[in-house]
Design an enzyme around this catalytic site. Sequence first.
Site, PDB file in Angstrom:
ATOM      1  N   GLU A   1      29.434  49.485  51.956  1.00  0.00           N
ATOM      2  CA  GLU A   1      29.941  48.239  52.531  1.00  0.00           C
ATOM      3  C   GLU A   1      30.912  48.574  53.664  1.00  0.00           C
ATOM      4  OE1 GLU A   1      32.709  45.854  50.145  1.00  0.00           O
ATOM      5  OE2 GLU A   1      31.388  44.135  50.441  1.00  0.00           O
TER       6      GLU A   1
ATOM      7  N   GLU B   1      32.720  39.661  40.349  1.00  0.00           N
ATOM      8  CA  GLU B   1      32.051  39.339  41.619  1.00  0.00           C
ATOM      9  C   GLU B   1      32.459  40.418  42.606  1.00  0.00           C
ATOM     10  OE1 GLU B   1      30.133  36.585  41.967  1.00  0.00           O
ATOM     11  OE2 GLU B   1      30.558  35.998  39.909  1.00  0.00           O
TER      12      GLU B   1
ATOM     13  N   LYS C   1      46.300  35.741  39.650  1.00  0.00           N
ATOM     14  CA  LYS C   1      47.017  36.747  40.443  1.00  0.00           C
ATOM     15  C   LYS C   1      46.329  36.856  41.802  1.00  0.00           C
ATOM     16  CE  LYS C   1      46.701  41.060  41.401  1.00  0.00           C
ATOM     17  NZ  LYS C   1      47.116  41.050  42.831  1.00  0.00           N
TER      18      LYS C   1
ATOM     19  N   CYS D   1      31.662  39.040  51.383  1.00  0.00           N
ATOM     20  CA  CYS D   1      30.819  39.819  50.473  1.00  0.00           C
ATOM     21  C   CYS D   1      29.326  39.626  50.724  1.00  0.00           C
ATOM     22  CB  CYS D   1      31.147  39.458  49.027  1.00  0.00           C
ATOM     23  SG  CYS D   1      30.884  37.701  48.672  1.00  0.00           S
TER      24      CYS D   1
HETATM   25  P1  NAD Z   1      40.261  44.811  45.839  1.00  0.00           P
HETATM   26  O1  NAD Z   1      39.342  45.245  44.774  1.00  0.00           O
HETATM   27  O2  NAD Z   1      41.014  45.836  46.599  1.00  0.00           O
HETATM   28  O3  NAD Z   1      41.376  43.809  45.271  1.00  0.00           O
HETATM   29  C1  NAD Z   1      41.025  42.600  44.633  1.00  0.00           C
HETATM   30  C2  NAD Z   1      42.126  42.210  43.672  1.00  0.00           C
HETATM   31  O4  NAD Z   1      42.182  43.165  42.614  1.00  0.00           O
HETATM   32  C3  NAD Z   1      43.522  42.152  44.279  1.00  0.00           C
HETATM   33  O5  NAD Z   1      44.208  41.025  43.756  1.00  0.00           O
HETATM   34  C4  NAD Z   1      44.149  43.443  43.789  1.00  0.00           C
HETATM   35  O6  NAD Z   1      45.559  43.349  43.688  1.00  0.00           O
HETATM   36  C5  NAD Z   1      43.524  43.556  42.402  1.00  0.00           C
HETATM   37  N1  NAD Z   1      43.522  44.907  41.833  1.00  0.00           N
HETATM   38  C6  NAD Z   1      43.505  46.107  42.475  1.00  0.00           C
HETATM   39  N2  NAD Z   1      43.539  47.129  41.586  1.00  0.00           N
HETATM   40  C7  NAD Z   1      43.574  46.563  40.358  1.00  0.00           C
HETATM   41  C8  NAD Z   1      43.607  47.095  39.048  1.00  0.00           C
HETATM   42  N3  NAD Z   1      43.612  48.420  38.813  1.00  0.00           N
HETATM   43  N4  NAD Z   1      43.626  46.234  37.995  1.00  0.00           N
HETATM   44  C9  NAD Z   1      43.608  44.908  38.200  1.00  0.00           C
HETATM   45  N5  NAD Z   1      43.591  44.341  39.430  1.00  0.00           N
HETATM   46  C10 NAD Z   1      43.562  45.158  40.504  1.00  0.00           C
HETATM   47  O7  NAD Z   1      39.377  43.917  46.825  1.00  0.00           O
HETATM   48  P2  NAD Z   1      39.809  43.231  48.197  1.00  0.00           P
HETATM   49  O8  NAD Z   1      39.976  44.305  49.213  1.00  0.00           O
HETATM   50  O9  NAD Z   1      40.914  42.276  47.962  1.00  0.00           O
HETATM   51  O10 NAD Z   1      38.506  42.351  48.535  1.00  0.00           O
HETATM   52  C11 NAD Z   1      37.412  42.848  49.250  1.00  0.00           C
HETATM   53  C12 NAD Z   1      36.250  43.125  48.324  1.00  0.00           C
HETATM   54  O11 NAD Z   1      35.947  41.940  47.587  1.00  0.00           O
HETATM   55  C13 NAD Z   1      34.976  43.477  49.057  1.00  0.00           C
HETATM   56  O12 NAD Z   1      34.342  44.551  48.426  1.00  0.00           O
HETATM   57  C14 NAD Z   1      34.138  42.205  48.937  1.00  0.00           C
HETATM   58  O13 NAD Z   1      32.744  42.425  49.036  1.00  0.00           O
HETATM   59  C15 NAD Z   1      34.550  41.694  47.601  1.00  0.00           C
HETATM   60  N6  NAD Z   1      34.293  40.253  47.460  1.00  0.00           N
HETATM   61  C16 NAD Z   1      33.261  39.850  46.633  1.00  0.00           C
HETATM   62  C17 NAD Z   1      32.959  38.491  46.507  1.00  0.00           C
HETATM   63  C18 NAD Z   1      31.840  38.020  45.611  1.00  0.00           C
HETATM   64  O14 NAD Z   1      31.745  36.829  45.362  1.00  0.00           O
HETATM   65  N7  NAD Z   1      30.985  38.904  45.105  1.00  0.00           N
HETATM   66  C19 NAD Z   1      33.704  37.548  47.217  1.00  0.00           C
HETATM   67  C20 NAD Z   1      34.750  37.993  48.025  1.00  0.00           C
HETATM   68  C21 NAD Z   1      35.035  39.353  48.144  1.00  0.00           C
END
Ligand code: NAD
Length: 486
Positions: A389, A256, A181, A290
């Site tokens: 962050e 992650e 997804k 991240c």
């Molecule tokens: P997000 O948590 O808003 O969304 C990520 C995904 O989760 C999306 O596909 C979203 O639709 C889904 N999602 C949201 N609510 C959900 C729920 N209740 N149940 C299941 N899925 C759900 O994150 P974002 O804004 O897309 O990404 C940014 C964040 O990702 C930052 O905090 C960044 O640090 C982190 N990130 C971490 C890594 C790593 O390797 N540690 C890499 C890239 C990004």
Amino acid sequence: MQLLREHPRSGEYRNFIDGRFVDLQENSLDVANPATLEVIARVPESGARVVDEAVQAAKKAQPAWEKLPAIERARHLRTIAAKVRENAEALARLITLEQGKILPLALVEVNFTADYIDYMAEWARRIEGEVLTSDRAGESIFLLRKPIGVTAGILPWNFPFFLIARKLAPALVTGNTIVIKPSEETPLNAFAFAELVAETDLPAGVFNLVGGTGAKTGAELAGHKDVGLVSFTGSVETGKKIMQTAASNLTRINLELGGKAPAIVLADANLDLAAKAIYDSRVINTGQVCNCAERVYVHSSVAGPFLDRITRLMRETRYGDPLAEQDLHMGPLINRAGLDKVSAAVEGARAAGGEVVTGGKQATGRRGYHYEPTVVVNCRADMEIMRKEVFGPVLPIQTVSSLEEAVELSNDSDYGLTSSIFTNDLNSAMRACRDLRFGETYVNREHFEAMQGFHAGRRKSGIGGADGKHGLYEYTETHAIYLQHG
Ligand code: NAD
């Protein structure tokens, strides 16, 4: 390939389930270009029924996929990697269009994705179990490494294309099937990826793609009883929700999550190198990474010359619409919420006594979500900008008087993903590596991990990790065999 040239489409996109593009969606969602705010496409928002179709397709395909020799599974992965390379330019443009990163970076992302798939395919002949000595006469004990079954990959928007591979490649080479997804912010590159996969002979159901929001589609996937592993990359808040949802079936999770990476600059550091590496780590992808340097601890004796260097670099940053302008360092932030979050972080720092040396506001005269590259000094450990962050081109700086103080401040954080230290003293570097409690530490270089390493966060930055041998084995489980023989 023909299909990819038509992205973004005027018509709606369709989910990819059981080897076919299907019309099962109930609703659809707009996708916008963050540099111009134009709506560029509509994608499906999948509900429970669609998610179940995808999971059932993955479940049906898994036993035969597992039975294929691993080297055969690797061949399928290499075919996909070759398709990605053939279409690299078109994929990069699509990523830039929906996500806003500059084109050269999008191209790096696409080629890195192909290399990553090939790298994971190389593990096919190296997935190893163990043979143990037994306490009983005439018995052999084997530990077999087996696939988990159906896996789910829930992706963020910041490196949307690479994240497909980071989930799919280790899952598939070890014999799992997968339902992906993508983020609702950046789904088009994932639909393009599905079209490339559809042109290969990958067996139906091994890879499935469902579009939709997190609250609806993501939650259905994370809570599905036939999913054996939810591999998630995204924010801490969503990570907690996924953990709760997955708990209803005791489904395994791999999380992650976010970071608040400290960069430590000691008195004996090469200041040109430190400033450039920290700068690069802060403006790449407009600070939306991240593992980016999110806070700086600089020794007071070199704070002035370091600040001069980093401020000059930030001021010289060229930003704008990456499809309309050339030679940019960065594009817009992803959306209004991202822009508001960055603005609030800087305003909060100002109110708490921070001094903005450069930048400090939304860029004027532009339509997209552009924020000026910003440096904030006089920061303290109790300020939110040093603790939360930011995820934007903003660098808060605090002065310290020793390595010990810098390490203590670094560790005093909810996050524990990456960290860095700049010093020419081997003992200081080794002490920092010993005492920093982070998943990764970079010494005298920018924050950016390698595919053969292990990317894993401590504390609230995650559970489990990705990449390399250890990341591969997260997609396996152990089966112990006790064989009594004559
Ligand atoms: P997000 O948590 O808003 O969304 C990520 C995904 O989760 C999306 O596909 C979203 O639709 C889904 N999602 C949201 N609510 C959900 C729920 N209740 N149940 C299941 N899925 C759900 O994150 P974002 O804004 O897309 O990404 C940014 C964040 O990702 C930052 O905090 C960044 O640090 C982190 N990130 C971490 C890594 C790593 O390797 N540690 C890499 C890239 C990004």
